[in-house]
Design a protein around this motif. Structure first.
Motif, short mmCIF file in Angstrom:
data_model
loop_
_atom_site.label_atom_id
_atom_site.label_comp_id
_atom_site.label_asym_id
_atom_site.label_seq_id
_atom_site.Cartn_x
_atom_site.Cartn_y
_atom_site.Cartn_z
N MET A 57 0.82 -1.07 -0.01
CA MET A 57 -0.21 -0.04 0.03
C MET A 57 0.97 1.26 -0.17
SD MET A 57 -3.25 -1.22 0.06
CE MET A 57 -4.05 0.28 0.24
N CYS A 58 0.67 2.11 -1.01
CA CYS A 58 1.44 3.38 -0.96
C CYS A 58 0.72 4.44 -0.83
CB CYS A 58 2.03 3.20 -2.64
SG CYS A 58 2.95 1.71 -2.82
N GLU A 59 1.36 5.48 -0.11
CA GLU A 59 0.85 6.81 0.17
C GLU A 59 0.30 7.56 -1.11
OE1 GLU A 59 3.24 9.65 2.34
OE2 GLU A 59 1.54 11.01 2.69
N VAL B 18 -7.76 6.25 -11.97
CA VAL B 18 -9.14 7.08 -11.36
C VAL B 18 -8.82 8.57 -11.76
CG1 VAL B 18 -9.23 5.32 -9.56
CG2 VAL B 18 -7.92 7.59 -9.12
N GLY B 19 -10.10 9.34 -11.18
CA GLY B 19 -9.87 10.77 -11.47
C GLY B 19 -10.46 11.18 -12.72
N PRO B 20 -10.40 12.54 -12.75
CA PRO B 20 -10.97 13.15 -14.28
C PRO B 20 -9.91 12.57 -15.42
CG PRO B 20 -10.16 14.70 -12.58
CD PRO B 20 -9.76 13.64 -12.00
N ASP B 21 -10.73 12.17 -16.40
CA ASP B 21 -9.68 11.37 -17.66
C ASP B 21 -8.96 10.24 -17.09
OD1 ASP B 21 -10.84 13.91 -18.82
OD2 ASP B 21 -8.95 14.69 -18.43
N GLY B 22 -9.45 9.55 -16.08
CA GLY B 22 -8.31 8.42 -15.78
C GLY B 22 -6.88 8.82 -15.50
N SER B 23 -6.72 10.09 -15.22
CA SER B 23 -5.40 10.71 -15.21
C SER B 23 -4.48 10.09 -13.99
CB SER B 23 -5.30 11.95 -15.41
OG SER B 23 -6.07 12.63 -14.10
N ILE B 24 -5.11 9.62 -12.88
CA ILE B 24 -4.38 9.07 -11.90
C ILE B 24 -4.14 7.58 -11.61
CG2 ILE B 24 -4.22 9.19 -9.14
CD1 ILE B 24 -6.06 11.66 -9.58
N GLN B 25 -2.88 7.26 -11.65
CA GLN B 25 -2.59 6.12 -11.48
C GLN B 25 -2.82 5.33 -10.13
OE1 GLN B 25 1.58 5.10 -12.91
NE2 GLN B 25 0.72 3.40 -14.33
N ALA B 26 -3.85 4.85 -9.86
CA ALA B 26 -4.19 4.56 -8.35
C ALA B 26 -3.50 3.00 -7.92
CB ALA B 26 -5.51 4.38 -8.21
N ALA B 27 -3.08 2.08 -9.00
CA ALA B 27 -2.75 0.56 -8.51
C ALA B 27 -1.95 0.41 -9.92
CB ALA B 27 -3.73 -0.22 -8.17
N THR B 28 -0.85 -0.18 -9.54
CA THR B 28 -0.30 -0.99 -10.72
C THR B 28 0.30 -2.37 -10.38
OG1 THR B 28 1.89 0.02 -10.03
CG2 THR B 28 0.67 1.25 -11.61
N TRP B 29 0.46 -3.17 -11.30
CA TRP B 29 0.91 -4.69 -11.25
C TRP B 29 2.17 -4.88 -12.18
CZ3 TRP B 29 -3.76 -2.84 -10.09
CH2 TRP B 29 -4.28 -3.60 -8.63
N MET B 30 3.36 -5.19 -11.46
CA MET B 30 4.73 -5.17 -12.39
C MET B 30 5.49 -6.60 -12.30
SD MET B 30 5.84 -1.40 -11.35
CE MET B 30 6.72 -1.39 -13.11
N HIS C 174 2.31 -10.51 -12.14
CA HIS C 174 2.99 -9.66 -11.18
C HIS C 174 4.01 -10.13 -10.33
CE1 HIS C 174 -0.30 -11.17 -8.85
NE2 HIS C 174 -0.04 -10.29 -7.69
N ASP C 175 5.22 -9.71 -10.10
CA ASP C 175 6.10 -10.25 -9.21
C ASP C 175 6.19 -8.84 -7.85
OD1 ASP C 175 7.46 -12.26 -10.32
OD2 ASP C 175 7.96 -10.76 -11.96
N ILE C 176 5.34 -7.93 -8.19
CA ILE C 176 5.07 -6.85 -7.16
C ILE C 176 3.69 -6.09 -7.75
CG2 ILE C 176 6.38 -4.97 -8.00
CD1 ILE C 176 7.58 -4.46 -5.13
N ALA C 177 3.14 -5.42 -6.77
CA ALA C 177 2.07 -4.59 -7.14
C ALA C 177 1.96 -3.50 -5.89
CB ALA C 177 0.71 -5.25 -6.95
N PHE C 178 1.39 -2.43 -6.36
CA PHE C 178 1.28 -1.16 -5.45
C PHE C 178 -0.28 -0.75 -5.68
CE2 PHE C 178 5.86 -0.90 -7.68
CZ PHE C 178 6.35 -1.14 -6.47
#
Ligand code: M3P
Ligand code: FE
Length: 314
Positions: free
Chosen positions: A154-156, A187-199, A206-210
């Motif tokens: 979980m990331c601030e 999320v957010g207007p135009d989906g401009s905010i990356q709120a979670a990622t799998w890498m 995924h080997d890690i996720a945020f």
């Protein structure tokens, strides 16, 4: 060649005996080592290095650090340059800082989580060996998990103040450590905010996720099982052992994983999951989940919000 895979997680636990019972009897790991400071080291039957989990005595739960294994010792020097050039300070911890483990490159992700990279850990072999091996060993306990597979941090995130350490971590992992993005929630207007990622670095989704949250912490560490039936059986094991189940067996839209979530006795969330999902490749198009379908991504069958799943973590 760089990072190969997740190597271990170091977790804080409040009752060591209860924690060891949980990871041995419910997950099916084995204790391979204890040190003078009271730390306990465990591995899964299908892992060949000495340990993949370190339990450290503490008065709270949570993650101390996560470590990834690189292919060769010189990778540590090359990655140190790349991490420092990205603007993240590093420290080299000498061999033996952790027992049976070579020198480690230590740094903090933009989210504040401590990450370590190492090239050497004592080889002890899997429980079925390398010559004419059986598909699984006799005497497996509990869920009999194969290996530590990934973790989710979980990331601030506070977009109003311009803080998004999910996006910062994702850029860092891509640019400094050469991970690639497989899936994201926007999320957010135009989906401009990356709120979670799998890498990924391997060929699994995924080997890690945020995931963005009010503060940084550990959401879960996850262990691999072969099949959906093994996930069901792991739930039976949890019921027998009075393990606190968080989410009963279901499927993720994200990664397509077949999953169950539960807590260790200190409240650290665990996941056992099955299903390789798909073959993750660098040129595979990134999957995007939009804000309105976020909960279908998390729990595909119901698509319903379970606030405790994203609000409760250590
Ligand atoms: C997984 C997974 C959240 C989603 C979690 C997904 C916390 O754990 O293995 O794909 O939103
Ligand atoms: Fe997971």
């Amino acid at each position: 060649m760089g990072v190969m895979r997740i190597g271990h997680a170091s977790l804080k636990v409040m009752d060591m005996d209860a924690a060891v019972r949980h990871y041995e009897n419910v997950l099916g790991m084995k204790t391979t080592m204890k040190d003078k400071a009271g730390n306990v080291y465990l591995k899964c039957w299908d892992e060949w290095d000495k340990y993949s989990l370190v339990l450290t005595p503490s008065d709270q739960a949570g993650l101390n650090h996560v470590a990834y294994k690189v292919e060769k010792d010189s990778d540590l020097d090359e990655l140190q340059k790349k991490v420092e050039a990205w603007g993240v300070k590093t420290t080299v911890l000498p061999e033996g800082t952790l027992p049976s483990t070579g020198r480690m490159l230590q740094f903090n992700l933009p989210s504040g989580h401590e990450m370590r990279l190492y090239a050497m850990k004592e080889y002890v072999g899997t429980e079925v060996g390398t010559t004419n091996p059986d598909p699984w060993p006799d005497g497996l306990k509990g869920a009999g998990v194969h290996w530590l597979d990934h973790l989710l941090l979980m990331c601030e995130m506070n977009p109003a103040e311009g803080i998004n350490t999910v996006a910062d971590n994702t850029r860092f992992m891509t640019e400094a450590l050469d991970f690639f993005l497989t899936e994201q929630v926007v999320v957010g207007p135009d989906g401009s905010i990356q709120a979670a990622t799998w890498m990924a670095r391997t060929t699994t989704p995924h080997d890690i996720a945020f995931v963005g949250g009010a503060k940084s912490g550990l959401h879960h560490i996850a262990f691999f099982l072969d099949s959906w039936h093994d996930v069901l059986k792991s739930a039976d094991v949890m019921a027998k052992n009075k393990t606190k189940i968080d989410v009963a067996p279901t499927r993720h839209g994200i990664t397509r994983g077949e999953t169950i979530y539960f807590f260790d006795p200190s409240g650290n969330r665990n996941e056992t999951f099955a299903g390789l999902g798909y073959l993750a490749q660098r040129d595979r198009p990134v999957t995007t989940w939009t804000e309105d379908q976020l909960w279908s991504g998390i729990f595909y069958h119901t698509g319903e919000a379970v606030p405790s799943f994203t609000d409760v973590y250590t």
